[in-house]
Design a protein around this motif. Structure first.
Motif, mmCIF file in Angstrom:
data_model
loop_
_atom_site.group_PDB
_atom_site.id
_atom_site.type_symbol
_atom_site.label_atom_id
_atom_site.label_comp_id
_atom_site.label_asym_id
_atom_site.label_seq_id
_atom_site.Cartn_x
_atom_site.Cartn_y
_atom_site.Cartn_z
ATOM 1 N N ILE A 93 17.745 30.744 -72.419
ATOM 2 C CA ILE A 93 18.014 30.679 -73.854
ATOM 3 C C ILE A 93 18.916 31.826 -74.285
ATOM 4 O O ILE A 93 19.987 31.622 -74.844
ATOM 5 N N GLY A 94 18.498 33.042 -73.991
ATOM 6 C CA GLY A 94 19.280 34.193 -74.422
ATOM 7 C C GLY A 94 20.680 34.225 -73.847
ATOM 8 O O GLY A 94 21.632 34.646 -74.518
ATOM 9 N N SER A 95 20.842 33.749 -72.617
ATOM 10 C CA SER A 95 22.151 33.808 -71.969
ATOM 11 C C SER A 95 23.120 32.755 -72.486
ATOM 12 O O SER A 95 24.291 32.750 -72.088
ATOM 13 N N LEU A 96 22.667 31.862 -73.338
ATOM 14 C CA LEU A 96 23.607 30.956 -73.994
ATOM 15 C C LEU A 96 24.547 31.721 -74.912
ATOM 16 O O LEU A 96 25.682 31.313 -75.148
ATOM 17 N N VAL A 142 17.458 26.670 -101.451
ATOM 18 C CA VAL A 142 16.704 26.376 -100.224
ATOM 19 C C VAL A 142 17.655 26.204 -99.050
ATOM 20 O O VAL A 142 17.395 26.701 -97.942
ATOM 21 N N MET A 143 18.763 25.507 -99.267
ATOM 22 C CA MET A 143 19.727 25.330 -98.180
ATOM 23 C C MET A 143 20.293 26.677 -97.726
ATOM 24 O O MET A 143 20.467 26.912 -96.533
ATOM 25 N N ASP A 144 20.580 27.555 -98.677
ATOM 26 C CA ASP A 144 21.057 28.894 -98.315
ATOM 27 C C ASP A 144 19.998 29.641 -97.509
ATOM 28 O O ASP A 144 20.314 30.363 -96.556
ATOM 29 N N GLU A 145 18.732 29.458 -97.905
ATOM 30 C CA GLU A 145 17.657 30.160 -97.214
ATOM 31 C C GLU A 145 17.441 29.607 -95.814
ATOM 32 O O GLU A 145 17.139 30.351 -94.872
ATOM 33 N N ARG A 146 17.579 28.298 -95.646
ATOM 34 C CA ARG A 146 17.482 27.707 -94.303
ATOM 35 C C ARG A 146 18.596 28.263 -93.407
ATOM 36 O O ARG A 146 18.381 28.523 -92.220
ATOM 37 N N PHE A 147 19.776 28.432 -93.968
ATOM 38 C CA PHE A 147 20.905 29.003 -93.234
ATOM 39 C C PHE A 147 20.553 30.386 -92.696
ATOM 40 O O PHE A 147 20.814 30.702 -91.525
ATOM 41 N N LYS A 148 19.908 31.197 -93.520
ATOM 42 C CA LYS A 148 19.582 32.570 -93.125
ATOM 43 C C LYS A 148 18.328 32.651 -92.254
ATOM 44 O O LYS A 148 18.280 33.416 -91.290
ATOM 45 N N GLU A 149 17.318 31.880 -92.588
ATOM 46 C CA GLU A 149 16.033 31.972 -91.898
ATOM 47 C C GLU A 149 16.043 31.294 -90.528
ATOM 48 O O GLU A 149 15.478 31.809 -89.567
ATOM 49 N N LEU A 150 16.672 30.134 -90.429
ATOM 50 C CA LEU A 150 16.546 29.294 -89.234
ATOM 51 C C LEU A 150 17.782 29.305 -88.343
ATOM 52 O O LEU A 150 17.911 28.461 -87.455
ATOM 53 N N CYS A 151 18.679 30.255 -88.557
ATOM 54 C CA CYS A 151 19.897 30.293 -87.750
ATOM 55 C C CYS A 151 19.569 30.358 -86.257
ATOM 56 O O CYS A 151 18.600 30.984 -85.835
ATOM 57 N N PHE A 152 20.363 29.645 -85.474
ATOM 58 C CA PHE A 152 20.254 29.586 -84.009
ATOM 59 C C PHE A 152 18.943 28.950 -83.523
ATOM 60 O O PHE A 152 18.597 29.073 -82.357
ATOM 61 N N GLY A 187 24.561 44.687 -82.897
ATOM 62 C CA GLY A 187 25.937 45.150 -82.813
ATOM 63 C C GLY A 187 26.465 45.632 -84.141
ATOM 64 O O GLY A 187 25.715 45.930 -85.076
ATOM 65 N N SER A 188 27.780 45.706 -84.224
ATOM 66 C CA SER A 188 28.435 46.192 -85.435
ATOM 67 C C SER A 188 29.659 45.347 -85.711
ATOM 68 O O SER A 188 30.034 44.477 -84.916
ATOM 69 N N SER A 189 30.278 45.602 -86.831
ATOM 70 C CA SER A 189 31.409 44.788 -87.277
ATOM 71 C C SER A 189 32.448 44.605 -86.172
ATOM 72 O O SER A 189 32.864 45.566 -85.528
ATOM 73 N N GLY A 190 32.823 43.362 -85.962
ATOM 74 C CA GLY A 190 33.796 43.042 -84.915
ATOM 75 C C GLY A 190 33.181 42.819 -83.561
ATOM 76 O O GLY A 190 33.861 42.353 -82.642
ATOM 77 N N ASN A 191 31.909 43.159 -83.421
ATOM 78 C CA ASN A 191 31.267 42.999 -82.119
ATOM 79 C C ASN A 191 29.783 42.639 -82.287
ATOM 80 O O ASN A 191 28.927 43.127 -81.567
ATOM 81 N N TYR A 192 29.501 41.766 -83.244
ATOM 82 C CA TYR A 192 28.135 41.332 -83.468
ATOM 83 C C TYR A 192 27.681 40.392 -82.347
ATOM 84 O O TYR A 192 28.488 39.676 -81.741
ATOM 85 N N TYR A 193 26.378 40.390 -82.102
ATOM 86 C CA TYR A 193 25.821 39.454 -81.131
ATOM 87 C C TYR A 193 24.495 38.892 -81.652
ATOM 88 O O TYR A 193 23.892 39.438 -82.583
ATOM 89 N N VAL A 194 24.060 37.784 -81.064
ATOM 90 C CA VAL A 194 22.804 37.151 -81.453
ATOM 91 C C VAL A 194 21.655 37.967 -80.872
ATOM 92 O O VAL A 194 21.472 38.036 -79.659
ATOM 93 N N ASN A 195 20.888 38.585 -81.759
ATOM 94 C CA ASN A 195 19.767 39.431 -81.340
ATOM 95 C C ASN A 195 18.456 38.655 -81.305
ATOM 96 O O ASN A 195 17.439 39.154 -80.813
ATOM 97 N N LYS A 196 18.493 37.439 -81.803
ATOM 98 C CA LYS A 196 17.279 36.645 -81.964
ATOM 99 C C LYS A 196 16.647 36.273 -80.620
ATOM 100 O O LYS A 196 15.442 36.081 -80.529
ATOM 101 N N PHE A 197 17.474 36.163 -79.602
ATOM 102 C CA PHE A 197 16.983 35.798 -78.265
ATOM 103 C C PHE A 197 17.565 36.755 -77.225
ATOM 104 O O PHE A 197 18.083 36.341 -76.196
ATOM 105 N N PHE A 198 17.456 38.047 -77.519
ATOM 106 C CA PHE A 198 18.174 39.030 -76.716
ATOM 107 C C PHE A 198 17.343 39.645 -75.608
ATOM 108 O O PHE A 198 17.820 39.843 -74.491
#
Length: 465
Positions: free
Chosen positions: A283-286, A398-408, A319-330
Motif C-alpha cells: 500500500i505505502g509503496s504505491l 460535506v463534499m469538501d470535508e470528504r475531500f480532506k478526511e478521506l483522501c487516498f 515533506g515541504s512545499s515542492g516535495n510533499y508526499y503521502v504520509n497516510k501510509f508511510f
C-alpha cells in the motif's frame, strides 16, 4: 478407447494379473490436490475464507485509481511513469495502457470466485455440533464479502447509479468457463443488498468489547450498507444505517495523538474494517518507495485545503512545499510503507449521515450540521460550529470535508462521479490538457478489460473505448 491385454500387462510390469492391473488403473492418486479434498472440515473452510479476505487487497487499487484520476494527487518528483497515463486520463481497455483501471475487474472477480467456491463446500463439510454456529458465521462473512466485491465492480465499471443502466455480471457460483452477460445496475444492486442482508442475519451481534475490525460482523456490514445506500441515493436508509453504526459506539471519533497513531498502525481507533498486512509494503509503496522516491504526491489543491490548525494536514501529508508526499501510509512499527488498508472508518459514517440529512426528501440541516461539526471538532483545534442556511450549502461543505478526511482512501473520484461533478485540478498540479474531466465524459466509467471482451462474446464494452 479399448486397450488390449498385452498392453495392460506391460503397464503393470508383466507380473500382475489383468484384474489387479485394472484395480491399480482405477485408483485415484492419493497425493492429488483439488477443491474436493481441500474443503472437508470447518477448519479448512476457515482457510478458504481467509483467502477471500486476502483477495480484498484489491481495494488498494480502488485507493490508487481514485487518487490518480481525481484532484487529490499529482505526479511526484520521483515519478518515472508510474500511473502517468492514468493520471492523464489516457487509459484504455488494453492492459499496457489501462492496467491501473482494468485490474480491478479481474481482482474482484477472482475474489468472488474464491467466495463462491468456498460457499459451495460449506454446507456439507464435517463439523462437530459445537461448530455449527461457526458454519453460519463463515457463510455470513462470505456473503458480505461477495456483496462488497460486486459493489466495487459497479463503482468502477458502471455509470452513476441508475437501475436501468448497464451494470456488471453477477456471479453466484464458481465457473471458469462462464460467459455471463452484464446485468442492469438495478439487478446487481438487488443482489448486493440481498447478500449483505443475509450476511447480517447469519453474523453474531457485537459490541465495543467483542468488535473486530478485521472480520465481517453486523456493525461493519451495516457500514457498507450505509455507503451503498448513499451511492444509490436512498438517503433515509443511509441515515438509518449510519446511525446504527455510530450509536453502536464500537469506534468513536478520536482526536490528537490517538488519531495520528491510526496511520502508523499504533492503534486501530476509528477503524471499522481493514485489510491487515503483516509486513507487506504494497500500500505505502504505491505512493513512495522505501528509498524515498515520491511516485504519487498530494496535490497542491489538497494541501491548500487544510487550515493550519487542522491535525490532518501533518498527519496525512509529509515533506515541504515542492516535495510533499503521502504520509497516510508511510510507516509503521513493521517497517517503511508496511501499513494496513483502512477500508472503512467511523468518520465516513458521520459524513454519510450529514450528506444524507442534507439530501433527504425533507432536509434536516441541523442534524446534518451537527455531524459535520462533530467531525471537524475532532480534527481542527479551536473549531467553531457552523450552521447552514440551505441544503446545497451543507452538501458542498460535506463534499469538501470528504475531500480532506478521506483522501487516498478510495473515495474522491467515485464521489465526483456519483454527484455529477468534474475533476478540476489546479494548473500547478497538471498540464492544461489533463486539468479537467467534465461530467458525462466517458472516462468516468472505466473500460471493461479488452481480454474479457475477446473471451466473452456475451459481454459488451463501455462507450468510448
Amino acid at each position: 478407447m479399448k486397450l488390449n491385454n498385452k498392453f495392460l500387462l506391460l503397464i503393470c510390469g508383466g507380473s500382475l494379473a489383468l484384474a489387479s492391473c485394472k484395480k491399480e488403473l482405477d485408483k485415484q492418486p492419493t497425493d492429488s490436490f483439488s477443491n474436493t479434498n481441500a474443503y472437508q472440515t470447518i477448519a479448512q473452510i476457515q482457510l478458504g475464507v481467509n483467502e477471500a479476505y486476502g483477495r480484498y487487497s484489491a481495494y488498494a487499487n480502488d485507493m490508487y485509481v481514485n487518487a490518480l484520476v481525481s484532484d487529490e494527487s499529482k505526479l511526484g518528483s520521483g515519478n518515472a511513469g508510474q500511473g502517468a497515463l492514468t493520471y492523464r486520463f489516457q487509459y484504455t481497455s488494453d492492459a499496457t495502457a489501462g492496467g491501473d483501471v482494468t485490474s480491478a475487474y479481474f481482482s474482484y472477480y477472482a475474489m468472488i470466485d474464491q467466495i463462491n467456491t468456498v460457499l459451495s463446500y460449506l454446507p456439507t463439510v464435517a463439523a462437530a455440533p459445537s461448530d455449527e454456529p461457526r458454519r453460519n458465521a463463515l457463510k455470513g462473512q462470505l456473503l458480505a464479502l461477495r456483496g462488497i466485491a460486486h459493489f466495487s465492480l459497479l463503482e468502477f465499471y458502471s455509470d452513476r447509479y441508475d437501475a436501468n443502466k448497464l451494470g456488471v455480471p453477477i456471479m453466484l457460483q464458481s465457473d471458469v468457463f462462464a460467459k455471463p452477460k452484464r446485468s442492469t445496475m438495478g439487478e446487481v444492486m438487488a443482489q448486493i443488498e440481498k447478500d449483505l442482508s443475509a450476511a447480517k442475519d447469519l453474523l453474531p451481534s457485537v459490541n465495543a468489547s467483542t468488535f473486530s475490525d478485521t472480520v465481517m460482523n453486523q456493525i461493519n456490514v451495516t457500514g457498507y450498507q450505509a455507503r451503498i445506500a448513499l451511492y444509490k441515493r436512498d438517503y433515509q436508509s443511509a441515515i438509518n444505517y449510519a446511525t446504527t453504526v455510530i450509536n453502536s459506539a464500537v469506534k468513536p471519533l478520536s482526536s490528537g495523538a490517538t488519531f495520528q497513531d491510526i496511520w502508523t498502525d499504533a492503534n486501530n481507533a476509528e477503524t471499522l474494517f481493514r485489510r491487515r498486512y503483516a509486513s507487506s509494503a504494497s500500500i505505502g509503496s504505491l505512493w513512495t518507495t522505501t528509498g524515498g522516491l515520491i511516485y504519487i504526491a498530494p496535490s497542491d489543491k489538497l494541501v491548500a485545503s487544510y487550515a493550519s490548525t487542522d491535525i490532518r494536514k501533518a498527519t496525512y501529508i509529509g515533506g515541504s512545499s515542492g516535495n510533499y508526499y503521502v504520509n497516510k501510509f508511510f510507516t509503521s512499527s513493521r517497517g517503511g510503507r508496511a501499513v494496513d488498508i483502512k477500508a472503512m472508518r467511523i468518520a465516513e459514517m458521520y459524513l454519510i449521515r450529514a450528506e444524507a440529512y442534507a439530501r433527504n426528501t425533507t432536509p434536516d440541516l441541523v442534524a446534518g450540521a451537527a455531524d459535520l461539526n462533530a467531525l471537524r471538532t475532532a480534527r481542527i483545534t479551536g473549531y467553531v460550529n457552523q450552521t447552514f442556511g440551505t441544503a446545497d450549502a451543507l452538501v458542498s461543505a460535506v463534499m469538501d470535508e470528504r475531500f480532506k478526511e478521506l483522501c487516498f482512501e478510495g473515495f474522491r473520484f467515485f464521489d465526483l462521479k456519483r454527484n455529477g461533478l468534474p475533476v478540476q485540478r489546479l494548473a500547478s498540479d497538471a498540464n492544461a490538457a489533463w486539468q479537467t474531466l467534465t461530467p458525462g465524459d466517458y472516462r468516468f466509467i472505466m473500460p471493461i478489460p479488452g481480454q474479457e471482451i475477446l473471451a466473452n462474446p456475451n459481454t459488451v464494452q463501455n462507450p468510448g473505448y
